[in-house]
Design a protein around this motif. Sequence first.
Motif, short mmCIF file in Angstrom:
data_model
loop_
_atom_site.label_atom_id
_atom_site.label_comp_id
_atom_site.label_asym_id
_atom_site.label_seq_id
_atom_site.Cartn_x
_atom_site.Cartn_y
_atom_site.Cartn_z
N ASN A 6 0.85 -1.20 0.00
CA ASN A 6 0.00 0.00 0.00
C ASN A 6 0.88 1.25 0.00
N LEU A 7 1.93 1.22 0.81
CA LEU A 7 2.86 2.34 0.88
C LEU A 7 3.62 2.50 -0.43
N PHE A 8 4.00 1.39 -1.04
CA PHE A 8 4.72 1.42 -2.31
C PHE A 8 3.94 2.15 -3.40
N GLU A 9 2.60 2.19 -3.27
CA GLU A 9 1.80 2.88 -4.27
C GLU A 9 2.24 4.34 -4.41
N CYS A 10 2.69 4.92 -3.30
CA CYS A 10 3.16 6.31 -3.35
C CYS A 10 4.40 6.44 -4.22
N TRP A 11 5.21 5.39 -4.28
CA TRP A 11 6.46 5.46 -5.03
C TRP A 11 6.25 5.20 -6.52
N VAL A 12 5.13 4.62 -6.89
CA VAL A 12 4.90 4.32 -8.31
C VAL A 12 3.82 5.20 -8.93
N ASP A 13 3.16 6.01 -8.12
CA ASP A 13 2.07 6.85 -8.63
C ASP A 13 2.35 8.31 -8.25
N GLU A 14 2.77 9.11 -9.23
CA GLU A 14 3.10 10.51 -8.95
C GLU A 14 1.86 11.35 -8.67
N ALA A 15 0.67 10.79 -8.88
CA ALA A 15 -0.54 11.47 -8.46
C ALA A 15 -0.65 11.48 -6.94
N LEU A 16 0.05 10.53 -6.30
CA LEU A 16 0.06 10.44 -4.84
C LEU A 16 1.26 11.15 -4.24
N PHE A 17 2.42 10.97 -4.85
CA PHE A 17 3.66 11.53 -4.32
C PHE A 17 4.50 12.04 -5.48
N ASP A 18 4.84 13.32 -5.43
CA ASP A 18 5.61 13.95 -6.51
C ASP A 18 7.07 14.06 -6.07
N GLY A 37 9.80 14.96 -7.70
CA GLY A 37 10.47 16.18 -8.14
C GLY A 37 10.15 17.35 -7.23
N LEU A 38 8.90 17.46 -6.84
CA LEU A 38 8.49 18.53 -5.93
C LEU A 38 9.13 18.34 -4.56
N ASP A 39 9.18 17.11 -4.09
CA ASP A 39 9.77 16.85 -2.78
C ASP A 39 11.25 17.24 -2.76
N PHE A 40 11.96 16.88 -3.81
CA PHE A 40 13.38 17.22 -3.89
C PHE A 40 13.57 18.72 -3.98
N ALA A 41 12.70 19.40 -4.74
CA ALA A 41 12.81 20.85 -4.90
C ALA A 41 12.59 21.57 -3.56
N VAL A 42 11.63 21.09 -2.78
CA VAL A 42 11.38 21.70 -1.47
C VAL A 42 12.56 21.45 -0.54
N ARG A 43 13.19 20.30 -0.64
CA ARG A 43 14.37 20.02 0.18
C ARG A 43 15.54 20.93 -0.21
N PHE A 95 13.92 6.25 4.44
CA PHE A 95 15.19 6.85 4.04
C PHE A 95 15.71 6.25 2.73
N MET A 96 15.46 4.95 2.55
CA MET A 96 15.88 4.32 1.30
C MET A 96 15.20 4.98 0.10
N GLN A 97 13.89 5.21 0.23
CA GLN A 97 13.17 5.77 -0.91
C GLN A 97 13.56 7.22 -1.16
N ILE A 98 13.73 8.01 -0.10
CA ILE A 98 14.15 9.40 -0.28
C ILE A 98 15.56 9.44 -0.89
N GLY A 99 16.42 8.53 -0.46
CA GLY A 99 17.75 8.45 -1.04
C GLY A 99 17.71 8.05 -2.51
N TYR A 100 16.78 7.19 -2.85
CA TYR A 100 16.58 6.77 -4.25
C TYR A 100 16.31 8.00 -5.13
N TYR A 101 15.44 8.89 -4.64
CA TYR A 101 15.14 10.11 -5.39
C TYR A 101 16.33 11.06 -5.40
N ALA A 102 16.98 11.22 -4.25
CA ALA A 102 18.09 12.17 -4.14
C ALA A 102 19.24 11.80 -5.07
N LEU A 103 19.46 10.51 -5.26
CA LEU A 103 20.54 10.04 -6.13
C LEU A 103 20.15 10.05 -7.60
#
Length: 224
Positions: free
Chosen positions: A100-112, A114-120, A167-175
């Motif tokens: 269920n949580l993984f859905e956020c990582w595969v659906d940008e309608a749920l979690f963006d 690019g936006l998360d990285f930009a805010v960071r 942290f793994m998923q955020i690191g995935y995006y950061a890299l």
Amino acid sequence: MTTSNVAETAEADAEAGRRTTREDWLDLAKDILVSEGVGSIKVLALAQRLGVSRSSFYWFFKSRRDLLDQLLHYWEHKNTASIVERAKRPSHSIVEAVFNLFECWVDEALFDPGLDFAVREWARRSPTVRELVDRADNERVAAITGMFANHGYEEPEAFVRARVIYFMQIGYYALGVREPLDVRLSYSEAYVRSFTGKDPTTTEMNRFRNLAKKLAASANGKKT
């Protein structure tokens, strides 16, 4: 300026305001934030790209600061709320909960991402935004910790597992990791086993893979 000129200017500004919506300004500001950074979000530049007068901006926002605050509100509502909702969604097993949580990582309608990285990146220059990011990270990890706790994991294991998965998923995006969907899905069973210590069933695996492929097909269809 004569009274008639003032009236004409006001009428032109009103017409320009009617040609755009609050969402038009927010969407453009979000795109600029992601591609160029917060420093490039300027009222005049936004107006020029939208093809309207600068004064029409003030039909929707009190100031540039108001626009930036609403961008941050959008980010919190979209990215944090989606993770918290998925983490708290009722599930029959911890594996189902993680998928269920993984859905956020595969659906940008749920979690963006690019936006998360930009805010960071924005938070590196703004203590106020840094506080918001820290609060969001804590809220997200707390929700995932609760997800593990609801399935019988005791502290501190629930907290550590929550940190590992988040942290793994955020690191995935950061890299900036780029992998074809089929490659990512080929790792999903091992990821779930690593995160939970449990083996997913064939039904659980197939459900998630089918959902991920359906979302990818839909996204590709929108791009063409």
